[in-house]
Design a protein around this motif. Structure first.
Motif, PDB file in Angstrom:
ATOM      1  N   LEU A  80       0.834  -1.202   0.000  1.00  0.00           N
ATOM      2  CA  LEU A  80       0.000   0.000   0.000  1.00  0.00           C
ATOM      3  C   LEU A  80       0.865   1.247   0.000  1.00  0.00           C
ATOM      4  O   LEU A  80       0.505   2.275  -0.584  1.00  0.00           O
ATOM      5  CB  LEU A  80      -0.889   0.005   1.244  1.00  0.00           C
ATOM      6  CG  LEU A  80      -2.307  -0.477   1.051  1.00  0.00           C
ATOM      7  CD1 LEU A  80      -2.986  -0.645   2.400  1.00  0.00           C
ATOM      8  CD2 LEU A  80      -3.089   0.507   0.190  1.00  0.00           C
ATOM      9  N   GLY A  81       2.012   1.155   0.673  1.00  0.00           N
ATOM     10  CA  GLY A  81       2.922   2.288   0.730  1.00  0.00           C
ATOM     11  C   GLY A  81       3.424   2.671  -0.649  1.00  0.00           C
ATOM     12  O   GLY A  81       3.534   3.854  -0.974  1.00  0.00           O
ATOM     13  N   GLY A 117       0.235   4.189  -2.362  1.00  0.00           N
ATOM     14  CA  GLY A 117      -0.115   5.476  -1.753  1.00  0.00           C
ATOM     15  C   GLY A 117       0.930   6.534  -2.078  1.00  0.00           C
ATOM     16  O   GLY A 117       0.600   7.684  -2.355  1.00  0.00           O
ATOM     17  N   VAL A 140      -6.998   3.588  -3.764  1.00  0.00           N
ATOM     18  CA  VAL A 140      -6.300   3.397  -2.482  1.00  0.00           C
ATOM     19  C   VAL A 140      -7.186   3.882  -1.335  1.00  0.00           C
ATOM     20  O   VAL A 140      -7.261   3.250  -0.276  1.00  0.00           O
ATOM     21  CB  VAL A 140      -4.936   4.129  -2.485  1.00  0.00           C
ATOM     22  CG1 VAL A 140      -4.336   4.191  -1.091  1.00  0.00           C
ATOM     23  CG2 VAL A 140      -3.969   3.433  -3.442  1.00  0.00           C
ATOM     24  N   LEU A 166      -9.845   1.319  -0.631  1.00  0.00           N
ATOM     25  CA  LEU A 166      -9.244   0.185   0.077  1.00  0.00           C
ATOM     26  C   LEU A 166      -9.000   0.549   1.546  1.00  0.00           C
ATOM     27  O   LEU A 166      -9.295  -0.235   2.457  1.00  0.00           O
ATOM     28  CB  LEU A 166      -7.926  -0.211  -0.595  1.00  0.00           C
ATOM     29  CG  LEU A 166      -7.257  -1.453  -0.034  1.00  0.00           C
ATOM     30  CD1 LEU A 166      -8.107  -2.675  -0.304  1.00  0.00           C
ATOM     31  CD2 LEU A 166      -5.872  -1.630  -0.627  1.00  0.00           C
ATOM     32  N   GLY A 167      -8.494   1.762   1.757  1.00  0.00           N
ATOM     33  CA  GLY A 167      -8.248   2.217   3.129  1.00  0.00           C
ATOM     34  C   GLY A 167      -9.523   2.229   3.959  1.00  0.00           C
ATOM     35  O   GLY A 167      -9.498   1.941   5.161  1.00  0.00           O
TER      36      GLY A 167
END
Lengths: 303, 162
Positions: B51-52, B55, B142, B145-146
């Motif tokens: 994710l990093g 993101g 994203v 998803l978060g």
């Protein structure tokens, strides 16, 4: 000896009378109520005040998403060492909610913690923060609340331990802890907005600042982290002594819930992020600027 | 007198046996589930790392690259497809253990937990669909998803331990 005894009784009576006088519920002056009633309220603007104030986090159903966060039926339990406070129905339902209130009733509740019947509210309702609200925000929020769906859920009683069941005692607590002084200085427009969002509407300190034995906030350890009142773990220290995120990181977290390591917000903070995600980006940036400017609070040596 | 003393001794022996028996299941319960907790926390670390990447590209902190984005999204999908049956043994919660923030609510309402895990899989798949199509598609995907991370954390994850 007899005279001395009489003297003691007199002193005790005076003290009791003084405490009774100090603890009386105090409402807003007429002029302030008139000013609030005179605001040309904007319900759409009130929606932002609603999100910034975090109303849904306690007054909507636990875990509610989307439109369900606008049904303010209450029921959330705030556990504490004094017992459990149960958030009431504040939907516009005329009997079960607050639909029969005037804007003045609402102002006395929000800014002074006094009910329309003239009783103290427990400070689990964060009027100690809302006391800083502007007349316009208060009136706009009231207008917005009128547009929300009615819910007929009956309120549950709080489950508190004696002597905290004695509401009059809250008056003494307010005498010590209810103040419209700001905590942080705000030398710029952004910081002033950030301070308003954090210290007034967002009531962030309610969880992030430790309390004394009477439940008052320890202003010397402002935002320095605290015991989790509702269970295990700690609410984190968000001063620069412990939080090294950039302002952009903080703003992004308040928008998406992602930390710089792409962990994601949990527990009650996940609910807070749902609120802050609804705000304009400039507001999240203002909150971030305020948080970056907090006085560092070092961790306690040992616990 | 002697028989009385013997009686006492027997009682004491019986009591200590009973205590030992009572402790035995407790000792089983009090196991630390070290491997299970490490395994499930590992999968969340894999999520965070990937994710990093996504993101960071969404925010413009990392330069967008379609292949990298597609790989990161595929990894997120892969985690969502891991069977969770062995990762969440009953009793591996934050009341029993000091090593986890998993709340007992997971086991009190396992259907809710499972459905929230499924929501994560759904959004990971949606992210994988668009990840290679361009930088501007990443932000919303994203974010969605978060939202599934937070929905589960709000209900089932406790605050930090220290």
């Amino acid at each position: 000896m007899r005279r001395f005894f009489l003297f003691l009784v007199l002193i005790a009576a005076l003290a009791a009378g003084g405490a009774w006088w100090i603890s009386r519920p105090q409402v807003l002056p007429e002029a302030r109520l008139a000013a609030i009633a005179a605001v040309e309220a904007d319900a759409e603007r009130g929606r932002l005040v609603f999100h910034a104030g975090g109303c849904a986090s306690c007054h909507a159903e636990d875990g509610a998403e989307g439109e369900a966060r606008l049904v303010l039926a209450g029921g959330h339990r705030l556990e504490s060492e004094f017992g459990a406070f149960v958030a009431p129905n504040i939907s516009p339902h005329p009997e079960a909610g607050i639909g029969a209130w005037s804007v003045g009733d609402f102002a006395n509740a929000m800014l002074r913690g006094v009910s329309p019947e003239g009783a103290h509210y427990y400070p689990a309702f964060p009027y100690t923060a809302y006391i800083h609200m502007t007349d316009r925000d208060l009136a706009d929020l009231w207008a917005f609340l009128q547009t929300l769906p009615e819910a007929d859920r009956e309120n549950d009683p709080n489950a508190l331990a004696f002597p905290y069941t004695l509401r009059r005692g809250i008056g003494l607590w307010k005498w010590r802890h209810l103040s419209d002084d700001w905590v942080a200085a705000a030398p710029s427009e952004t910081l002033e907005r950030g301070r308003y969002l954090v210290e007034a509407l967002g009531h962030c300190a309610e969880c992030h600042t430790p309390r004394d034995r009477w439940g008052g906030l320890d202003l010397a350890r402002w935002m320095g982290g605290a015991e989790n009142p509702s269970g295990r773990g700690r609410i984190p220290n968000i001063t620069p002594a412990a939080l090294d995120w950039s302002a952009a990181d903080i703003a992004y977290y308040l928008e998406t819930g992602f930390t710089p390591d792409y962990d994601s917000a949990g527990g009650t903070m996940a609910s807070v992020v749902k609120n802050t995600a609804e705000l304009p980006a400039s507001d999240r940036e203002a909150i971030a600027a305020y948080v970056k400017g907090l006085a560092p609070v070092a961790a306690p040596d040992a616990e | 007198m002697i028989s009385h003393a013997n009686g006492l001794g027997l009682h004491a022996a019986a009591a200590s046996l009973a205590a030992a028996l009572a402790l035995a299941p407790a000792a089983t319960l009090a196991q630390d589930f070290e491997n299970q907790v490490a395994a499930r926390q590992g999968q969340f670390k894999i999520m965070a790392l990937n994710l990093g990447m996504l993101g960071g590209m969404a925010r413009g902190n990392i330069e967008y690259d379609a292949d990298t984005a597609a790989l990161a999204a595929a990894n997120l999908v892969a985690v969502s497809q891991l069977g969770q049956e062995f990762h969440w043994p009953e009793g591996s919660d934050n009341i029993m253990l000091d090593t986890t923030r998993a709340q007992p609510s997971i086991w009190e309402d396992f259907d809710d937990f499972a459905s929230k895990w499924q929501d994560y899989g759904t959004q990971a798949a949606a992210l994988a669909e668009v990840a290679a199509t361009g930088q501007e598609a990443l932000g919303p995907a994203v974010g969605a998803l978060g939202g599934t991370c937070q929905a589960c954390h709000e209900a089932h994850r406790g605050p930090e331990l220290n």
